[in-house]
Design an enzyme around this catalytic site. Structure first.
Site, PDB file in Angstrom:
ATOM      1  NE  ARG A  91      46.108  54.010  45.078  1.00  0.00           N
ATOM      2  CZ  ARG A  91      45.967  53.844  43.763  1.00  0.00           C
ATOM      3  NH1 ARG A  91      45.301  52.800  43.299  1.00  0.00           N
ATOM      4  NH2 ARG A  91      46.474  54.716  42.923  1.00  0.00           N
ATOM      5  CE  LYS A 100      41.726  48.555  68.807  1.00  0.00           C
ATOM      6  NZ  LYS A 100      40.291  48.499  68.559  1.00  0.00           N
ATOM      7  CE1 TYR A 117      36.314  50.701  69.073  1.00  0.00           C
ATOM      8  CE2 TYR A 117      35.747  51.301  66.829  1.00  0.00           C
ATOM      9  CZ  TYR A 117      36.566  51.429  67.926  1.00  0.00           C
ATOM     10  OH  TYR A 117      37.644  52.271  67.884  1.00  0.00           O
ATOM     11  CG  ASP A 137      34.692  43.774  65.136  1.00  0.00           C
ATOM     12  OD1 ASP A 137      35.737  43.182  65.460  1.00  0.00           O
ATOM     13  OD2 ASP A 137      34.562  45.015  65.211  1.00  0.00           O
TER      14      ASP A 137
END
Ligand SMILES: *Cc1c(COP(=O)(O)O)cnc(C)c1O
Length: 379
Positions: A46, A195, A98, A170
């Site tokens: 992690r 994306k 978004y 963003d």
């Protein structure tokens, strides 16, 4: 190094044990220590994973940033940024954000005492009017979804810099191939890696890239302390995807330009939103701020009938109907009934979002096949 070389090489060394040119998938949860605390820099996956480290360094290089930090999704990255703030802090975001970003702000962090206001950031004067002494961050997207509006990063950075307010961009729609917000004065870049960076519709991931050492340390702390880390398989897939980012983006841009020009002259299409068209209100800004106009566009069918837009999308043969964007395959969505359905029709139309609007993520198939598909579907 120039962009294409960085996409393939930045942060990537052949594997020291075998010479493997591709970064291995370190599918491990822990690392053996020689004696307590004596190890090779890796303790628990992690906290650190070598596949992830390579990807993070590569992403930092693509955005001309010092630090890259990856999260399990784009919203995982957004969540980490919002955790930098405390009750009473004010955040200003653009009013056509978004949907998931709007949701985490209003439905999650507003409940914890952060304050949000949503303004039209295409108008820097509106931003200036919204700033108060408690304003700690401005959050923008450019180009925006689904109307492809452009926001002037340099102009907004001038306002935020002068007041010690953090500016977050963003950069998902543009990708680092087309736009580098840190170079334009932004403090933090966030990506839905899902994306264009991943590019093959096979991974969900997010990333933050920034220069400031203290903030990077805080975000890395949150990455480990809160635990929204991507797995090594996904890091490998994204590293592999990025190797063709520049080639894919070139074709996305070429295809989208051709599709936009085709749609613009179609008698049944009343409006096309694409920054590459000279009559787009953000065209000049896009030329200054971006290195190309991207693979996203939207268009309105003439008239007011939602069922006609739905019929067009049901008739596509090459375009698939589905959420998401930025993959090699062409996708379409219907914002009014899908991503923006929760906003009342009147409110939607006030923001310029019509029921006949179709959003396209133009893929890298043969553009003549895409245009033929649009021709037969629109009729
Ligand atoms: C998809 C998307 C996000 C959210 O990313 P996930 O990887 O789906 O969590 C954030 N911003 C934009 C612009 C997006 O398109």
């Amino acid at each position: 190094m120039n962009f294409a070389t960085k996409a393939i090489h930045a942060g990537i060394e052949p594997d020291p044990t075998t010479g493997a040119i591709m970064t291995p998938i370190y599918q491990t949860s822990t690392y053996v220590q020689e004696s307590p605390g004596k190890h090779k820099g890796y303790e628990y996956a992690r906290t650190q994973n070598p596949t992830r480290t390579v990807l993070q360094n590569n992403l930092a290089a693509l955005e001309n940033g010092k630090h890259g930090i990856c999260y399990a999704s784009g919203l995982g990255a957004t969540d980490a940024i919002l955790k930098l703030f405390r009750p009473g802090d004010e955040i200003i975001a653009s009013n056509d954000l978004y949907g998931g970003t709007y949701r985490i702000m209003v439905r999650v962090y507003q409940e914890f005492g952060l304050k949000f206001s949503f303004v039209n950031l295409a108008d820097p004067a509106a931003l200036e009017a919204a700033i108060t002494p408690a304003t700690k961050m401005v959050w923008i997207e450019t180009p925006t979804n689904p109307l492809l509006r452009l926001v002037d990063i340099t102009a907004i950075a001038a306002l935020t810099r002068a007041r010690g307010i953090r500016l977050v961009v963003d950069n998902t729609f543009a990708s680092p191939y087309l736009q580098n917000p840190l170079d334009l004065g932004a403090d933090i870049v966030v990506h839905s890696v899902t994306k264009y960076l991943g590019g093959h519709s096979d991974t969900v991931m997010g990333a933050i890239i920034l220069n400031d050492d203290d903030t990077a340390q805080q975000l890395a702390f949150i990455q480990n302390a809160c635990g929204a880390v991507p797995g090594p398989q996904d890091c490998f897939l994204v590293l592999r995807g990025i190797k063709t980012l520049h080639v894919r983006m070139q074709r996305h841009c070429e295809n989208a330009q051709r599709v936009a020009e085709y749609l613009q002259q179609h008698p049944k299409v009343s409006r096309v939103h694409y920054p590459g068209l000279p009559d787009h209100p953000g065209h000049e800004l896009a030329k200054r701020q971006m290195r190309g106009f991207g693979g996203m566009l939207s268009f309105e069918l003439a008239g007011d009938r939602m069922d006609e837009a739905v019929h067009v999308m049901e008739s596509f043969g090459v375009f698939s109907l589905g959420e998401s964007l930025g993959g090699v395959e062409s996708l379409c969505t219907h914002p009014a009934s899908m991503t923006h359905a929760s906003i009342p029709k009147e409110e939607r139309e006030k923001n310029g979002l019509k029921d006949t609007l179709i959003r396209l993520s133009v893929g890298i198939e043969d553009v003549d096949d895409l245009i033929q598909d649009l021709a037969q579907a629109i009729g």
